[in-house]
Write a protein that holds these residues in place. Structure first.
Motif, PDB file in Angstrom:
ATOM      1  N   ASN A   4       0.849  -1.191   0.000  1.00  0.00           N
ATOM      2  CA  ASN A   4       0.000   0.000   0.000  1.00  0.00           C
ATOM      3  C   ASN A   4       0.886   1.243   0.000  1.00  0.00           C
ATOM      4  O   ASN A   4       1.037   1.928   1.001  1.00  0.00           O
ATOM      5  CB  ASN A   4      -0.911  -0.028   1.225  1.00  0.00           C
ATOM      6  N   ILE A   5       1.528   1.508  -1.148  1.00  0.00           N
ATOM      7  CA  ILE A   5       2.476   2.606  -1.272  1.00  0.00           C
ATOM      8  C   ILE A   5       1.937   3.618  -2.270  1.00  0.00           C
ATOM      9  O   ILE A   5       1.525   3.270  -3.362  1.00  0.00           O
ATOM     10  CB  ILE A   5       3.849   2.086  -1.739  1.00  0.00           C
ATOM     11  N   GLU A   6       1.946   4.893  -1.877  1.00  0.00           N
ATOM     12  CA  GLU A   6       1.507   5.952  -2.792  1.00  0.00           C
ATOM     13  C   GLU A   6       2.533   6.113  -3.897  1.00  0.00           C
ATOM     14  O   GLU A   6       3.725   5.967  -3.683  1.00  0.00           O
ATOM     15  CB  GLU A   6       1.354   7.255  -2.017  1.00  0.00           C
ATOM     16  N   PRO A   7       2.129   6.476  -5.158  1.00  0.00           N
ATOM     17  CA  PRO A   7       0.731   6.683  -5.527  1.00  0.00           C
ATOM     18  C   PRO A   7       0.082   5.447  -6.132  1.00  0.00           C
ATOM     19  O   PRO A   7      -0.875   5.540  -6.896  1.00  0.00           O
ATOM     20  CB  PRO A   7       0.849   7.785  -6.578  1.00  0.00           C
ATOM     21  N   ASP A   8       0.607   4.241  -5.813  1.00  0.00           N
ATOM     22  CA  ASP A   8       0.133   3.038  -6.468  1.00  0.00           C
ATOM     23  C   ASP A   8      -1.308   2.686  -6.127  1.00  0.00           C
ATOM     24  O   ASP A   8      -1.887   1.803  -6.757  1.00  0.00           O
ATOM     25  CB  ASP A   8       1.040   1.854  -6.107  1.00  0.00           C
ATOM     26  N   ASP A   9      -1.888   3.350  -5.129  1.00  0.00           N
ATOM     27  CA  ASP A   9      -3.277   3.043  -4.793  1.00  0.00           C
ATOM     28  C   ASP A   9      -4.254   3.994  -5.482  1.00  0.00           C
ATOM     29  O   ASP A   9      -5.444   3.968  -5.195  1.00  0.00           O
ATOM     30  CB  ASP A   9      -3.482   3.048  -3.275  1.00  0.00           C
ATOM     31  N   VAL A  10      -3.757   4.843  -6.385  1.00  0.00           N
ATOM     32  CA  VAL A  10      -4.610   5.734  -7.166  1.00  0.00           C
ATOM     33  C   VAL A  10      -4.149   5.700  -8.618  1.00  0.00           C
ATOM     34  O   VAL A  10      -2.952   5.630  -8.893  1.00  0.00           O
ATOM     35  CB  VAL A  10      -4.537   7.190  -6.644  1.00  0.00           C
ATOM     36  N   ARG A  11      -5.093   5.737  -9.561  1.00  0.00           N
ATOM     37  CA  ARG A  11      -4.740   5.779 -10.976  1.00  0.00           C
ATOM     38  C   ARG A  11      -5.826   6.487 -11.764  1.00  0.00           C
ATOM     39  O   ARG A  11      -6.977   6.599 -11.306  1.00  0.00           O
ATOM     40  CB  ARG A  11      -4.515   4.372 -11.532  1.00  0.00           C
ATOM     41  N   LEU A  12      -5.431   6.995 -12.944  1.00  0.00           N
ATOM     42  CA  LEU A  12      -6.363   7.575 -13.906  1.00  0.00           C
ATOM     43  C   LEU A  12      -6.366   6.678 -15.134  1.00  0.00           C
ATOM     44  O   LEU A  12      -5.302   6.376 -15.684  1.00  0.00           O
ATOM     45  CB  LEU A  12      -5.932   9.004 -14.274  1.00  0.00           C
ATOM     46  N   VAL A  13      -7.546   6.248 -15.558  1.00  0.00           N
ATOM     47  CA  VAL A  13      -7.636   5.248 -16.622  1.00  0.00           C
ATOM     48  C   VAL A  13      -8.456   5.779 -17.799  1.00  0.00           C
ATOM     49  O   VAL A  13      -9.364   6.595 -17.631  1.00  0.00           O
ATOM     50  CB  VAL A  13      -8.263   3.935 -16.096  1.00  0.00           C
ATOM     51  N   GLY A  14      -8.088   5.324 -18.999  1.00  0.00           N
ATOM     52  CA  GLY A  14      -8.874   5.605 -20.196  1.00  0.00           C
ATOM     53  C   GLY A  14      -8.601   6.933 -20.857  1.00  0.00           C
ATOM     54  O   GLY A  14      -9.292   7.300 -21.809  1.00  0.00           O
ATOM     55  N   GLY A  15      -7.577   7.679 -20.395  1.00  0.00           N
ATOM     56  CA  GLY A  15      -7.304   8.987 -20.971  1.00  0.00           C
ATOM     57  C   GLY A  15      -6.073   9.051 -21.845  1.00  0.00           C
ATOM     58  O   GLY A  15      -5.706  10.123 -22.317  1.00  0.00           O
ATOM     59  N   GLY A  16      -5.394   7.913 -22.036  1.00  0.00           N
ATOM     60  CA  GLY A  16      -4.207   7.890 -22.876  1.00  0.00           C
ATOM     61  C   GLY A  16      -2.962   8.402 -22.181  1.00  0.00           C
ATOM     62  O   GLY A  16      -1.912   8.529 -22.792  1.00  0.00           O
ATOM     63  N   SER A  17      -3.051   8.723 -20.900  1.00  0.00           N
ATOM     64  CA  SER A  17      -1.922   9.238 -20.133  1.00  0.00           C
ATOM     65  C   SER A  17      -2.142   8.889 -18.676  1.00  0.00           C
ATOM     66  O   SER A  17      -3.285   8.774 -18.221  1.00  0.00           O
ATOM     67  CB  SER A  17      -1.803  10.755 -20.291  1.00  0.00           C
ATOM     68  N   ARG A  18      -1.043   8.731 -17.943  1.00  0.00           N
ATOM     69  CA  ARG A  18      -1.174   8.469 -16.512  1.00  0.00           C
ATOM     70  C   ARG A  18      -1.698   9.684 -15.764  1.00  0.00           C
ATOM     71  O   ARG A  18      -2.073   9.593 -14.600  1.00  0.00           O
ATOM     72  CB  ARG A  18       0.170   8.038 -15.920  1.00  0.00           C
ATOM     73  N   CYS A  19      -1.759  10.839 -16.434  1.00  0.00           N
ATOM     74  CA  CYS A  19      -2.214  12.074 -15.807  1.00  0.00           C
ATOM     75  C   CYS A  19      -3.583  12.520 -16.318  1.00  0.00           C
ATOM     76  O   CYS A  19      -3.943  13.692 -16.194  1.00  0.00           O
ATOM     77  CB  CYS A  19      -1.177  13.183 -16.014  1.00  0.00           C
ATOM     78  N   ALA A  20      -4.347  11.620 -16.911  1.00  0.00           N
ATOM     79  CA  ALA A  20      -5.699  11.945 -17.370  1.00  0.00           C
ATOM     80  C   ALA A  20      -6.545  10.684 -17.400  1.00  0.00           C
ATOM     81  O   ALA A  20      -6.064   9.606 -17.737  1.00  0.00           O
ATOM     82  CB  ALA A  20      -5.663  12.594 -18.753  1.00  0.00           C
ATOM     83  N   GLY A  21      -7.814  10.832 -17.025  1.00  0.00           N
ATOM     84  CA  GLY A  21      -8.726   9.701 -17.117  1.00  0.00           C
ATOM     85  C   GLY A  21      -9.656   9.596 -15.920  1.00  0.00           C
ATOM     86  O   GLY A  21      -9.716  10.483 -15.057  1.00  0.00           O
ATOM     87  N   GLY A  22     -10.397   8.500 -15.877  1.00  0.00           N
ATOM     88  CA  GLY A  22     -11.300   8.240 -14.775  1.00  0.00           C
ATOM     89  C   GLY A  22     -10.529   7.865 -13.518  1.00  0.00           C
ATOM     90  O   GLY A  22      -9.555   7.114 -13.572  1.00  0.00           O
ATOM     91  N   VAL A  23     -10.961   8.408 -12.370  1.00  0.00           N
ATOM     92  CA  VAL A  23     -10.248   8.193 -11.111  1.00  0.00           C
ATOM     93  C   VAL A  23     -10.649   6.849 -10.513  1.00  0.00           C
ATOM     94  O   VAL A  23     -11.832   6.558 -10.333  1.00  0.00           O
ATOM     95  CB  VAL A  23     -10.557   9.316 -10.098  1.00  0.00           C
TER      96      VAL A  23
END
Length: 207
Positions: A4-23
């Motif tokens: 359980n290490i940050e930021p591995d417990d949060v991601r953005l998906v479906g936006g073509g970038s790790r910095c965009a998408g559904g939370v």
């Protein structure tokens, strides 16, 4: 067992970038969609962008028809785990962060063998031609590269072709000595984004 290490417990998906998408956040062994009330969306987005190291929030919206766990943040928390989790479900959040584009690469090549590695970086013999190439990882189509040069106010711009652009310099002279940087610009998600490469310091030497 998942660490359980940050930021591995949060991601953005479906936006073509790790910095965009559904939370989504990782909870109790699975990825769960994150939702938020209208008044709390930007605070949640600010925490997500900060936790992912993706800069600040550019856009946040609820376009996801799938409902997710309601999260309440003040906006100052270092991670989503520090926010409140409510039992009710709300439409999932889509977040776009400012550091959307990966950092481009910059490198120098010369077909005539006029460049060599010096103590302070590449050195080029006078009179030899050289090329500075800007490139980026394939994320989104299009975009353009701006090559900036600190030795003067000169800049050059070329469209990105296959995610790269080459800037040719016919004959090296003292005016080419200085620091070069590639700036990649692209218009994505109805916003302009840019990302800068590291500096390339070029020294001109020889007779």
């Amino acid at each position: 067992m998942r660490d359980n290490i940050e930021p591995d417990d949060v991601r953005l998906v479906g936006g073509g970038s790790r910095c965009a998408g559904g939370v989504e956040w990782y909870d109790q062994g699975e990825w769960r969609i994150v939702g938020a009330d209208d008044w709390d969306q930007r605070d949640v987005a600010a925490v997500v962008c900060r936790q992912l190291g993706c800069g600040s929030t550019v856009s946040v919206l609820t376009g996801n028809t799938t409902r997710g766990k309601n999260i309440i943040c003040s906006g100052s928390e270092p991670s989503l785990r520090d926010c409140y989790r409510m039992y009710d479900l709300l439409p999932g959040l889509t977040v776009i962060c400012s550091d959307l584009l990966v950092q481009p690469d910059i490198f120098l090549t010369d077909p005539m063998g006029g460049v060599f590695r010096g103590h302070q970086g590449p050195e080029m013999f006078r009179g030899y031609n050289f090329t500075i190439t800007c490139s980026t990882q394939p994320q989104y189509p299009g975009g353009s590269f701006l090559l900036t040069f600190t030795g003067s106010n000169r800049t050059q711009t070329q469209p990105a072709v296959n995610h790269s652009a080459a800037f040719l310099f016919p004959a090296a002279d003292d005016s080419h000595q200085g620091n070069y940087r590639c700036v990649y610009d692209n218009y994505v998600f109805s916003h302009n984004f840019s990302s800068e490469s590291e500096l390339l310091s070029l020294t001109i030497t020889g007779n």
